[in-house]
Design a protein around this motif. Structure first.
Motif, PDB file in Angstrom:
ATOM      1  N   LYS A 150       0.846  -1.307  -0.111  1.00  0.00           N
ATOM      2  CA  LYS A 150       0.143  -0.061  -0.181  1.00  0.00           C
ATOM      3  C   LYS A 150       0.920   1.439  -0.125  1.00  0.00           C
ATOM      4  O   LYS A 150       0.648   2.395  -0.740  1.00  0.00           O
ATOM      5  CB  LYS A 150      -1.008  -0.092   1.295  1.00  0.00           C
ATOM      6  CG  LYS A 150      -1.866   1.224   1.069  1.00  0.00           C
ATOM      7  CD  LYS A 150      -2.875   1.015   2.461  1.00  0.00           C
ATOM      8  CE  LYS A 150      -3.793   2.194   2.418  1.00  0.00           C
ATOM      9  NZ  LYS A 150      -4.662   1.892   3.724  1.00  0.00           N
ATOM     10  N   GLU A 179       3.867   1.501  -1.052  1.00  0.00           N
ATOM     11  CA  GLU A 179       4.401   1.681  -2.429  1.00  0.00           C
ATOM     12  C   GLU A 179       3.581   2.418  -3.507  1.00  0.00           C
ATOM     13  O   GLU A 179       3.905   3.178  -4.115  1.00  0.00           O
ATOM     14  CB  GLU A 179       4.914   0.238  -3.037  1.00  0.00           C
ATOM     15  CG  GLU A 179       6.289  -0.130  -2.278  1.00  0.00           C
ATOM     16  CD  GLU A 179       6.727  -1.566  -2.709  1.00  0.00           C
ATOM     17  OE1 GLU A 179       5.907  -1.952  -3.487  1.00  0.00           O
ATOM     18  OE2 GLU A 179       7.733  -2.242  -2.294  1.00  0.00           O
ATOM     19  N   GLU A 180       2.302   1.912  -3.352  1.00  0.00           N
ATOM     20  CA  GLU A 180       1.250   2.345  -4.300  1.00  0.00           C
ATOM     21  C   GLU A 180       0.964   3.906  -4.191  1.00  0.00           C
ATOM     22  O   GLU A 180       1.069   4.833  -5.003  1.00  0.00           O
ATOM     23  CB  GLU A 180       0.084   1.743  -4.320  1.00  0.00           C
ATOM     24  CG  GLU A 180       0.049   0.271  -4.778  1.00  0.00           C
ATOM     25  CD  GLU A 180      -1.499  -0.408  -4.500  1.00  0.00           C
ATOM     26  OE1 GLU A 180      -2.292   0.117  -3.754  1.00  0.00           O
ATOM     27  OE2 GLU A 180      -1.230  -1.523  -4.819  1.00  0.00           O
ATOM     28  N   GLU A 181       1.090   4.367  -2.625  1.00  0.00           N
ATOM     29  CA  GLU A 181       0.840   5.627  -2.353  1.00  0.00           C
ATOM     30  C   GLU A 181       2.062   6.447  -2.744  1.00  0.00           C
ATOM     31  O   GLU A 181       1.800   7.879  -3.355  1.00  0.00           O
ATOM     32  CB  GLU A 181       0.616   5.895  -1.019  1.00  0.00           C
ATOM     33  CG  GLU A 181      -0.792   5.307  -0.280  1.00  0.00           C
ATOM     34  CD  GLU A 181      -0.948   5.486   1.020  1.00  0.00           C
ATOM     35  OE1 GLU A 181       0.043   5.664   1.764  1.00  0.00           O
ATOM     36  OE2 GLU A 181      -1.900   4.936   1.736  1.00  0.00           O
ATOM     37  N   TYR A 182       3.039   6.048  -2.742  1.00  0.00           N
ATOM     38  CA  TYR A 182       4.377   6.715  -2.879  1.00  0.00           C
ATOM     39  C   TYR A 182       4.376   6.936  -4.589  1.00  0.00           C
ATOM     40  O   TYR A 182       4.634   8.114  -5.044  1.00  0.00           O
ATOM     41  CB  TYR A 182       5.581   5.818  -2.714  1.00  0.00           C
ATOM     42  CG  TYR A 182       6.934   6.397  -2.863  1.00  0.00           C
ATOM     43  CD1 TYR A 182       7.477   7.662  -2.620  1.00  0.00           C
ATOM     44  CD2 TYR A 182       7.527   5.807  -4.162  1.00  0.00           C
ATOM     45  CE1 TYR A 182       8.537   8.234  -2.977  1.00  0.00           C
ATOM     46  CE2 TYR A 182       8.878   6.513  -4.762  1.00  0.00           C
ATOM     47  CZ  TYR A 182       9.148   7.533  -3.795  1.00  0.00           C
ATOM     48  OH  TYR A 182      10.550   8.154  -4.641  1.00  0.00           O
ATOM     49  N   ALA A 183       3.957   5.815  -5.145  1.00  0.00           N
ATOM     50  CA  ALA A 183       4.025   5.962  -6.948  1.00  0.00           C
ATOM     51  C   ALA A 183       2.865   6.975  -7.261  1.00  0.00           C
ATOM     52  O   ALA A 183       3.191   8.016  -8.089  1.00  0.00           O
ATOM     53  CB  ALA A 183       3.434   4.735  -7.422  1.00  0.00           C
ATOM     54  N   SER A 184       1.878   7.126  -6.548  1.00  0.00           N
ATOM     55  CA  SER A 184       0.604   8.165  -7.010  1.00  0.00           C
ATOM     56  C   SER A 184       1.209   9.563  -6.646  1.00  0.00           C
ATOM     57  O   SER A 184       0.950  10.476  -7.391  1.00  0.00           O
ATOM     58  CB  SER A 184      -0.744   7.719  -5.986  1.00  0.00           C
ATOM     59  OG  SER A 184      -1.572   8.631  -6.338  1.00  0.00           O
ATOM     60  N   SER A 185       1.881   9.576  -5.406  1.00  0.00           N
ATOM     61  CA  SER A 185       2.109  11.116  -4.899  1.00  0.00           C
ATOM     62  C   SER A 185       3.350  11.565  -5.934  1.00  0.00           C
ATOM     63  O   SER A 185       3.334  12.711  -6.112  1.00  0.00           O
ATOM     64  CB  SER A 185       2.643  10.888  -3.297  1.00  0.00           C
ATOM     65  OG  SER A 185       3.722  10.212  -3.270  1.00  0.00           O
ATOM     66  N   TYR A 186       4.139  10.437  -6.369  1.00  0.00           N
ATOM     67  CA  TYR A 186       5.078  10.719  -7.105  1.00  0.00           C
ATOM     68  C   TYR A 186       4.854  11.146  -8.774  1.00  0.00           C
ATOM     69  O   TYR A 186       5.201  12.282  -9.166  1.00  0.00           O
ATOM     70  CB  TYR A 186       6.148   9.666  -7.127  1.00  0.00           C
ATOM     71  CG  TYR A 186       7.290   9.707  -8.136  1.00  0.00           C
ATOM     72  CD1 TYR A 186       8.576  10.704  -7.834  1.00  0.00           C
ATOM     73  CD2 TYR A 186       7.477   9.063  -9.649  1.00  0.00           C
ATOM     74  CE1 TYR A 186       9.460  10.731  -8.914  1.00  0.00           C
ATOM     75  CE2 TYR A 186       8.271   9.430 -10.593  1.00  0.00           C
ATOM     76  CZ  TYR A 186       9.513  10.039 -10.159  1.00  0.00           C
ATOM     77  OH  TYR A 186      10.436  10.439 -10.977  1.00  0.00           O
ATOM     78  N   LEU A 187       3.871  10.514  -8.907  1.00  0.00           N
ATOM     79  CA  LEU A 187       3.201  11.057 -10.409  1.00  0.00           C
ATOM     80  C   LEU A 187       2.507  12.337 -10.214  1.00  0.00           C
ATOM     81  O   LEU A 187       2.715  13.205 -11.135  1.00  0.00           O
ATOM     82  CB  LEU A 187       2.194   9.918 -11.038  1.00  0.00           C
ATOM     83  CG  LEU A 187       2.803   8.588 -11.449  1.00  0.00           C
ATOM     84  CD1 LEU A 187       1.702   7.619 -11.496  1.00  0.00           C
ATOM     85  CD2 LEU A 187       3.833   8.716 -12.185  1.00  0.00           C
ATOM     86  N   LYS A 188       1.706  12.652  -9.034  1.00  0.00           N
ATOM     87  CA  LYS A 188       1.433  13.843  -8.996  1.00  0.00           C
ATOM     88  C   LYS A 188       2.258  15.022  -8.854  1.00  0.00           C
ATOM     89  O   LYS A 188       1.799  16.280  -9.608  1.00  0.00           O
ATOM     90  CB  LYS A 188       0.360  14.188  -7.731  1.00  0.00           C
ATOM     91  CG  LYS A 188      -0.999  13.137  -7.772  1.00  0.00           C
ATOM     92  CD  LYS A 188      -1.618  13.215  -6.580  1.00  0.00           C
ATOM     93  CE  LYS A 188      -2.873  12.446  -6.680  1.00  0.00           C
ATOM     94  NZ  LYS A 188      -3.790  12.392  -5.605  1.00  0.00           N
ATOM     95  N   GLN A 189       3.349  14.721  -8.132  1.00  0.00           N
ATOM     96  CA  GLN A 189       4.462  15.705  -8.077  1.00  0.00           C
ATOM     97  C   GLN A 189       5.133  16.052  -9.364  1.00  0.00           C
ATOM     98  O   GLN A 189       5.416  17.148  -9.866  1.00  0.00           O
ATOM     99  CB  GLN A 189       5.341  15.437  -7.221  1.00  0.00           C
ATOM    100  CG  GLN A 189       6.687  16.266  -6.762  1.00  0.00           C
ATOM    101  CD  GLN A 189       7.571  15.847  -5.737  1.00  0.00           C
ATOM    102  OE1 GLN A 189       7.424  14.805  -5.294  1.00  0.00           O
ATOM    103  NE2 GLN A 189       8.611  16.738  -5.560  1.00  0.00           N
TER     104      GLN A 189
END
Length: 584
Positions: free
Chosen positions: A504, A506-516
């Motif tokens: 979970k 990792e998924e949140e990190y990937a999502s925040s990274y893509l938003k950034q």
């Protein structure tokens, strides 16, 4: 007078070592001959004589012989041992001994008891058995003069020591004590594997308090005899040893031994003949008149008549003799009465010589010869009253002389009865002491049994306590195993939770990274857009003022196409600098 050198045997030999059948003196001393039938207690398997299994030691003549297991017993023993070895093969462990650890027969004979015992306690059983085997070879007497000389050296070393007493020997090693006793007595039987005497008995034999005859083993002096020979001669037993040669054998129901009617000491017939103790003398019954063959006992210096003794020996024992035994007994009787001067003794001598010749020539067998000699004794018994009545020459006996003879016979009978009573009293005291000793031994055994029971109960309690401890430990082990299983399940559950949280995050990190990155791309796009506007305004001013460089125009066109063509690229990391961004 008895028939052989029998003894009251109190010692019970090993079941594997059958003792020779000896003639007990039942009822004490007797004024007449007392014999036991040769088949009274003889089983079919028990030999009548040990002459086939006799080994002589260097110090014991043919008269001092030992008993050994029968051939059947030896073969059975070997077969049993072979079967055990075949059924249960074992690997023998060979322990090598240094020269300092080894011990020799001479060391045992001359060194202190405690030192030798300490060494022997650390030696293996194989080495101790080898020591006994070496001494058996020496005592066997078949090795020539060298072995005889070695034995005499060992015996001299042992007999010259003053420290070998009952107090010091009680601390000796078992094998050490057997070797010392065998060297001191010269008897091979003490080393025999089938003979196991107690340590106390071995010590008593060594210090001359017990008979060295394995089949006798009586305390000495036997029957508490107080004669000079029994009290002063070391190791002498009047129940089984010859008064002259001090040796023993196991011949029974035979004329080989002559016993005294009064003191019951025994003498070899050969020894008595050699020393002149069998000779002519005045009649024991009458005290005067005709002479007859007599035996004079060296122990008490009194005489016993021989003709009646020989008659009773043949009447009771001859029917059981075989040819060789009968020939031997006839030869003994011939030698006894060879120098007889009375008519009855001469007739007996001639009859024995006649029967010996007939048996040798095969004219008569042992049965016929036995019947003939028994018939001859009956004839002598019939002729005896006539000769006594008429005297030697047919002379009538005067009344006074007859009364004197009767009085002498009565006095002799009374004297013998008194001696018999004394002997019975001694035997009674000895029997009573034996019974008391048995009672004490029974009490000791009862105490030992009680101690063993207490020890067994104690061991049982210890076992029960150990079982309780084992059950407790098993319960603890089960409890710890249960806790371990629960801990393992909890660890698995926590591991699954951790994995889920990790996925979970990792998924949140990937999502925040893509938003950034998207926001950065938008900012970049806005920056470029402003820059293009600036460039376009500057280009418009330049176009109004002069010519424009074509290369610069190409770059501006590409940037314009890039800004308005579509979605910007997001391959770069958030912290990477844009290729068109100027450094601050």
């Amino acid at each position: 007078m008895g028939t052989s050198s029998g003894s009251n045997i109190n010692h019970q030999p090993s079941s594997k070592m059958l003792p020779p059948r000896q003639q007990p003196r039942a009822g004490g001393l007797q004024t007449s001959l007392s014999l036991v039938s040769s088949d009274a207690r003889l089983s079919p398997e028990e030999p009548r004589s040990n002459s086939d299994h006799i080994h002589e030691s260097p110090t014991e003549s043919a008269s001092s012989r030992e008993t050994w297991p029968t051939a059947e017993a030896i073969m059975a023993k070997k077969m049993e041992n072979g079967k055990v070895e075949n059924d249960f093969p074992e690997q023998s462990v060979i322990r090598r001994l240094s020269s300092a650890d080894k011990i020799s027969l001479r060391d045992i004979a001359r060194e202190r008891v405690d030192i030798v015992c300490e060494k022997m306690n650390h030696l293996p059983d194989e080495f101790l058995e080898e020591l006994k085997s070496n001494l058996r070879v020496i005592l066997d007497g078949n090795g020539g003069s060298q072995q005889r000389e070695e034995f005499f050296i060992l015996q001299k070393l042992v007999q010259s020591r003053a420290d070998l007493t009952a107090k010091t020997l009680i601390r000796a090693h078992r094998v050490q004590l057997e070797i010392l006793v065998a060297i001191n007595t010269g008897i091979l039987a003490f080393l025999h594997p089938n003979i196991s005497l107690s340590q106390t008995s071995l010590i008593e034999v060594f210090v001359y308090k017990r008979c060295r005859n394995i089949a006798c083993q009586n305390q000495i002096p036997a029957d508490d005899c107080t004669c000079e020979i029994c009290t002063k001669r070391n190791g002498f037993c009047n129940l089984c040893m010859c008064v002259i040669c001090n040796k023993f054998d196991f011949e029974v129901n035979t004329c080989r031994w002559v016993g005294c009617d009064l003191c019951s000491h025994w003498t070899h017939t050969d020894c008595a003949i050699r020393d002149g103790l069998i000779c002519m003398g005045a009649s024991v019954k009458s005290g005067a008149g005709p002479t007859e063959m007599l035996f004079r006992c060296r122990a008490c210096n009194r005489t016993s008549e021989l003709l009646g003794w020989v008659k009773d020996v043949f009447q009771h024992c001859a029917p059981a003799w075989e040819r060789e035994a009968l020939m031997r007994e006839l030869d003994f009787v011939s030698r006894i009465f060879h120098g007889s001067e009375d008519s009855r003794g001469q007739k007996l001598y001639w009859k024995c010589e006649e029967l010996k010749e007939k048996i040798k020539n095969g004219v008569a067998d042992s049965t016929a010869a036995c019947r003939a000699i028994l018939m001859f004794f009956q004839e002598l018994e019939v002729d005896s009253p006539k000769s006594l009545e008429n005297g030697e020459g047919g002379r009538l006996i005067a009344p006074q002389e007859a009364c004197n003879r009767i009085a002498e016979v009565v006095q002799e009978a009374i004297r013998k009865m008194e001696m018999v009573a004394d002997e019975k009293m001694r035997m009674y005291k000895k029997a009573r002491m034996a019974v008391e000793a048995c009672d004490r031994e029974l009490q000791d055994k009862a105490r030992e049994v009680q101690e063993l029971k207490l020890e067994r109960q104690k061991k049982k309690q210890q076992i029960e306590e150990l079982e309780k401890i084992v059950r407790l430990k098993n319960a603890e082990a089960d409890m710890f195993q249960l806790k371990a299983n629960e801990a393992k399940r909890e660890a698995d559950r926590l591991q699954r939770i951790a994995l889920a949280k990790s996925d979970k995050s990792e998924e949140e990190y990937a999502s925040s990274y893509l938003k950034q990155r998207l926001s950065e791309a938008e900012a970049e796009k806005q920056y470029l857009f402003e820059k293009i506007k600036l460039q376009e305004s500057s280009r418009a001013s330049q176009n109004s003022g002069g010519s424009v460089d074509p290369a610069q125009m190409l770059i501006y066109s590409k940037m314009h196409d890039l800004l308005y063509s579509g979605t910007p690229k997001t391959d770069c990391l958030p912290n990477e600098r844009h290729p068109f961004r100027k450094n601050p």
